[in-house]
Design a protein around this motif. Structure first.
Motif, PDB file in Angstrom:
ATOM      1  N   UNK A   1      -7.382  18.866 -13.139  1.00 42.24           N
ATOM      2  CA  UNK A   1      -6.929  18.589 -14.504  1.00 42.24           C
ATOM      3  C   UNK A   1      -5.792  17.571 -14.511  1.00 42.24           C
ATOM      4  N   UNK A   2      -4.907  17.655 -13.526  1.00 39.07           N
ATOM      5  CA  UNK A   2      -3.778  16.720 -13.450  1.00 39.07           C
ATOM      6  C   UNK A   2      -4.272  15.307 -13.163  1.00 39.07           C
ATOM      7  N   UNK A   3      -5.170  15.172 -12.192  1.00 36.75           N
ATOM      8  CA  UNK A   3      -5.715  13.854 -11.858  1.00 36.75           C
ATOM      9  C   UNK A   3      -6.521  13.287 -13.021  1.00 36.75           C
ATOM     10  N   UNK A   4      -7.291  14.128 -13.683  1.00 38.30           N
ATOM     11  CA  UNK A   4      -8.097  13.669 -14.819  1.00 38.30           C
ATOM     12  C   UNK A   4      -7.213  13.157 -15.946  1.00 38.30           C
ATOM     13  N   UNK A   5      -6.089  13.837 -16.190  1.00 46.43           N
ATOM     14  CA  UNK A   5      -5.173  13.396 -17.246  1.00 46.43           C
ATOM     15  C   UNK A   5      -4.551  12.049 -16.908  1.00 46.43           C
ATOM     16  N   UNK A   6      -4.204  11.843 -15.636  1.00 47.00           N
ATOM     17  CA  UNK A   6      -3.635  10.562 -15.217  1.00 47.00           C
ATOM     18  C   UNK A   6      -4.651   9.438 -15.381  1.00 47.00           C
ATOM     19  N   UNK A   7      -5.894   9.703 -15.002  1.00 46.56           N
ATOM     20  CA  UNK A   7      -6.956   8.703 -15.131  1.00 46.56           C
ATOM     21  C   UNK A   7      -7.244   8.391 -16.590  1.00 46.56           C
ATOM     22  N   UNK A   8      -7.255   9.427 -17.425  1.00 46.53           N
ATOM     23  CA  UNK A   8      -7.578   9.232 -18.842  1.00 46.53           C
ATOM     24  C   UNK A   8      -6.567   8.344 -19.548  1.00 46.53           C
ATOM     25  N   UNK A   9      -5.324   8.356 -19.072  1.00 47.59           N
ATOM     26  CA  UNK A   9      -4.289   7.560 -19.720  1.00 47.59           C
ATOM     27  C   UNK A   9      -4.178   6.142 -19.192  1.00 47.59           C
ATOM     28  N   UNK A  10      -5.081   5.761 -18.286  1.00 48.12           N
ATOM     29  CA  UNK A  10      -4.985   4.443 -17.662  1.00 48.12           C
ATOM     30  C   UNK A  10      -5.639   3.381 -18.533  1.00 48.12           C
ATOM     31  N   UNK A  11      -4.992   2.234 -18.660  1.00 43.20           N
ATOM     32  CA  UNK A  11      -5.516   1.128 -19.464  1.00 43.20           C
ATOM     33  C   UNK A  11      -5.581  -0.126 -18.604  1.00 43.20           C
ATOM     34  N   UNK A  12      -6.783  -0.478 -18.176  1.00 44.63           N
ATOM     35  CA  UNK A  12      -6.962  -1.653 -17.320  1.00 44.63           C
ATOM     36  C   UNK A  12      -6.564  -2.935 -18.041  1.00 44.63           C
ATOM     37  N   UNK A  13      -6.583  -2.908 -19.363  1.00 42.54           N
ATOM     38  CA  UNK A  13      -6.212  -4.087 -20.129  1.00 42.54           C
ATOM     39  C   UNK A  13      -4.755  -4.474 -20.006  1.00 42.54           C
ATOM     40  N   UNK A  14      -3.927  -3.593 -19.397  1.00 41.22           N
ATOM     41  CA  UNK A  14      -2.518  -3.899 -19.203  1.00 41.22           C
ATOM     42  C   UNK A  14      -2.235  -4.595 -17.882  1.00 41.22           C
ATOM     43  N   UNK A  15      -3.242  -4.760 -17.026  1.00 45.10           N
ATOM     44  CA  UNK A  15      -3.010  -5.409 -15.747  1.00 45.10           C
ATOM     45  C   UNK A  15      -2.687  -6.884 -15.954  1.00 45.10           C
ATOM     46  N   UNK A  16      -2.010  -7.464 -14.979  1.00 43.22           N
ATOM     47  CA  UNK A  16      -1.681  -8.886 -15.055  1.00 43.22           C
ATOM     48  C   UNK A  16      -2.945  -9.734 -15.086  1.00 43.22           C
ATOM     49  N   UNK A  38       0.828  -1.202   0.000  1.00 41.50           N
ATOM     50  CA  UNK A  38       0.000   0.000   0.000  1.00 41.50           C
ATOM     51  C   UNK A  38       0.867   1.258   0.000  1.00 41.50           C
ATOM     52  N   UNK A  39       1.891   1.263   0.826  1.00 47.60           N
ATOM     53  CA  UNK A  39       2.773   2.431   0.896  1.00 47.60           C
ATOM     54  C   UNK A  39       3.438   2.704  -0.448  1.00 47.60           C
ATOM     55  N   UNK A  40       3.913   1.644  -1.097  1.00 42.13           N
ATOM     56  CA  UNK A  40       4.600   1.822  -2.383  1.00 42.13           C
ATOM     57  C   UNK A  40       3.613   2.203  -3.482  1.00 42.13           C
ATOM     58  N   UNK A  41       2.414   1.664  -3.407  1.00 39.69           N
ATOM     59  CA  UNK A  41       1.400   1.997  -4.415  1.00 39.69           C
ATOM     60  C   UNK A  41       1.002   3.462  -4.321  1.00 39.69           C
ATOM     61  N   UNK A  42       0.687   3.900  -3.111  1.00 35.98           N
ATOM     62  CA  UNK A  42       0.319   5.308  -2.929  1.00 35.98           C
ATOM     63  C   UNK A  42       1.488   6.208  -3.324  1.00 35.98           C
ATOM     64  N   UNK A  43       2.697   5.793  -2.969  1.00 34.27           N
ATOM     65  CA  UNK A  43       3.864   6.588  -3.321  1.00 34.27           C
ATOM     66  C   UNK A  43       4.066   6.717  -4.816  1.00 34.27           C
ATOM     67  N   UNK A  44       3.809   5.641  -5.556  1.00 31.06           N
ATOM     68  CA  UNK A  44       3.988   5.680  -7.014  1.00 31.06           C
ATOM     69  C   UNK A  44       2.992   6.642  -7.659  1.00 31.06           C
ATOM     70  N   UNK A  45       1.731   6.571  -7.227  1.00 32.47           N
ATOM     71  CA  UNK A  45       0.720   7.468  -7.798  1.00 32.47           C
ATOM     72  C   UNK A  45       0.996   8.909  -7.374  1.00 32.47           C
ATOM     73  N   UNK A  46       1.374   9.084  -6.106  1.00 33.71           N
ATOM     74  CA  UNK A  46       1.692  10.428  -5.616  1.00 33.71           C
ATOM     75  C   UNK A  46       2.846  11.039  -6.405  1.00 33.71           C
ATOM     76  N   UNK A  47       3.897  10.258  -6.656  1.00 35.78           N
ATOM     77  CA  UNK A  47       5.050  10.775  -7.404  1.00 35.78           C
ATOM     78  C   UNK A  47       4.633  11.228  -8.798  1.00 35.78           C
ATOM     79  N   UNK A  48       3.764  10.446  -9.440  1.00 31.59           N
ATOM     80  CA  UNK A  48       3.299  10.807 -10.778  1.00 31.59           C
ATOM     81  C   UNK A  48       2.521  12.119 -10.737  1.00 31.59           C
TER      82      UNK A  48
END
Length: 364
Positions: free
Chosen positions: A206-221, A54-64
């Motif tokens: 606008x920043x959060x919306x741009x991050x969400x718009x670029x997400x592709x669930x089809x790339x998940x494992x 959880x810490x690393x996940x939140x950190x990765x999104x926060x960094x972006x």
């Protein structure tokens, strides 16, 4: 006859509701207690591993988000410097204080990822001898290509020390969206509290919306595993032996995807049933998926084992699961699982009502 059928259907419906409520209870409790070690319902290893993920996940999104926001506030030196100092977390402490990360779906995913890593560590085949590398060399080019995609996705699950990772690309879309918005709100809170900058809400949204718009669930494992499982199923090759081998080699994501395809479920629902704390889920899934008894026994053995050797208690658990498998009827098992084929929001509502009704009855 009609009365007997009605009674049977009622019992199966009750069984489904109880199983669903028990599964949801476990993750709701885990969601409440994940960040409270002294009251945790998870094992210590699960708690530590899930917390680190959880810490690393939140950190990765926060960094972006911070990198994108820093570019929006280049003319505000102090804020730009704070956002650019990625080694100092901003969002996570705020979210923890607000208890904004107590999300049953997120917790279920974290525990599932921890369990995937446990299976991988205990059972993984090394080198080119695992089933995925065999499929990469398959004569069917489409199956080979899907298997290679899964191999690539699997490699993202580990850091350079072979510790588990859960990147933002590994989340279901709705969960990713919720998490991005919560982290964005935490960053907004920090900016408003500590910096005098104009246009904060517009920039954050606008920043959060741009991050969400670029997400592709089809790339998940999970998505890659489902595509491979469906292709193998269409070719008539998704049998119990392959599922047993995938689990025996530590590839829990593909095992869940394959079992989900065999049972007509999504992978999340298959995991929810499989992790039933009362222990009925694995046998129920295997019977509903029409897995032959020898393969079912091998799978139940692997599920009961936490390592290469079994203890006496694990042998007893396996024997009990095999006995349960033998007593289940395939049609009845499929009827119980119909609830997991429904809309996830509907399932969550059924579980919530069943849990509260049971608690009220126990308190009466």
């Amino acid at each position: 006859m009609a009365e007997a059928r009605s009674s049977r259907d009622g019992k199966q419906g009750d069984a489904a509701r109880l199983l669903l409520a028990a599964a949801r209870d476990r993750f709701a409790a885990a969601a409440t207690d994940l960040l409270l070690p002294d009251q945790g319902r998870l094992t210590e290893w699960q708690r530590v591993t899930a917390g680190a993920l959880l810490t690393r996940l939140v950190g990765a999104i926060e960094d972006d988000l911070r990198a994108r926001l820093a570019a929006r506030f280049e003319d505000h030196a102090a804020l730009h410097a704070a956002l650019s100092s990625a080694h100092v977390p901003i969002a996570l402490p705020i979210l923890e204080r607000a208890q904004a990360l107590r999300d049953p779906e997120l917790t279920a995913l974290l525990v599932r990822r921890a369990e995937e890593h446990r299976f991988w560590t205990a059972h993984a085949a090394h080198g080119d001898g695992d089933f995925l590398h065999d499929l990469v060399r398959d004569a069917d080019d489409d199956i080979a290509a899907e298997a290679m995609e899964l191999v690539i996705g699997r490699a993202r699950r580990f850091d350079r020390f072979q510790e588990p990772l859960l990147g933002e690309v590994e989340l279901p879309a709705e969960l990713q969206h919720r998490l991005v918005w919560r982290i964005a709100a935490a960053l907004r809170h920090y900016i408003v509290q500590h910096h005098r900058a104009g246009g904060v809400d517009a920039a954050v949204e606008e920043t959060a919306s741009a991050l969400i718009a670029g997400y592709d669930e089809g790339e998940t494992l999970e998505a890659r595993a489902l595509r491979l499982a469906r292709r193998l199923d269409r070719a008539g090759r998704l049998d119990g032996a392959l599922l047993a081998r995938s689990l025996g080699e530590g590839m829990l994501p593909f095992f869940l995807a394959g079992l989900a395809v065999r049972c007509g479920l999504d992978a999340g629902a298959a995991w929810e049933v499989l992790s039933d704390p009362r222990g009925r889920g694995p046998a129920l899934l295997l019977r509903a998926g029409a897995i032959d008894r020898p393969d079912a026994a091998a799978i139940l053995l692997a599920l009961a084992s936490r390592g290469p050797l079994l203890s006496g208690a694990e042998e007893e658990r396996t024997a009990a699961q095999v006995e349960l498998y033998d007593t289940l009827d395939e049609a009845a098992a499929r009827d119980v699982l119909r609830l997991w084929q429904a809309n996830p929001a509907y399932r969550a509502s059924v579980a919530r009502i069943s849990t509260r009704s049971r608690a009220a009855a126990e308190a009466a």
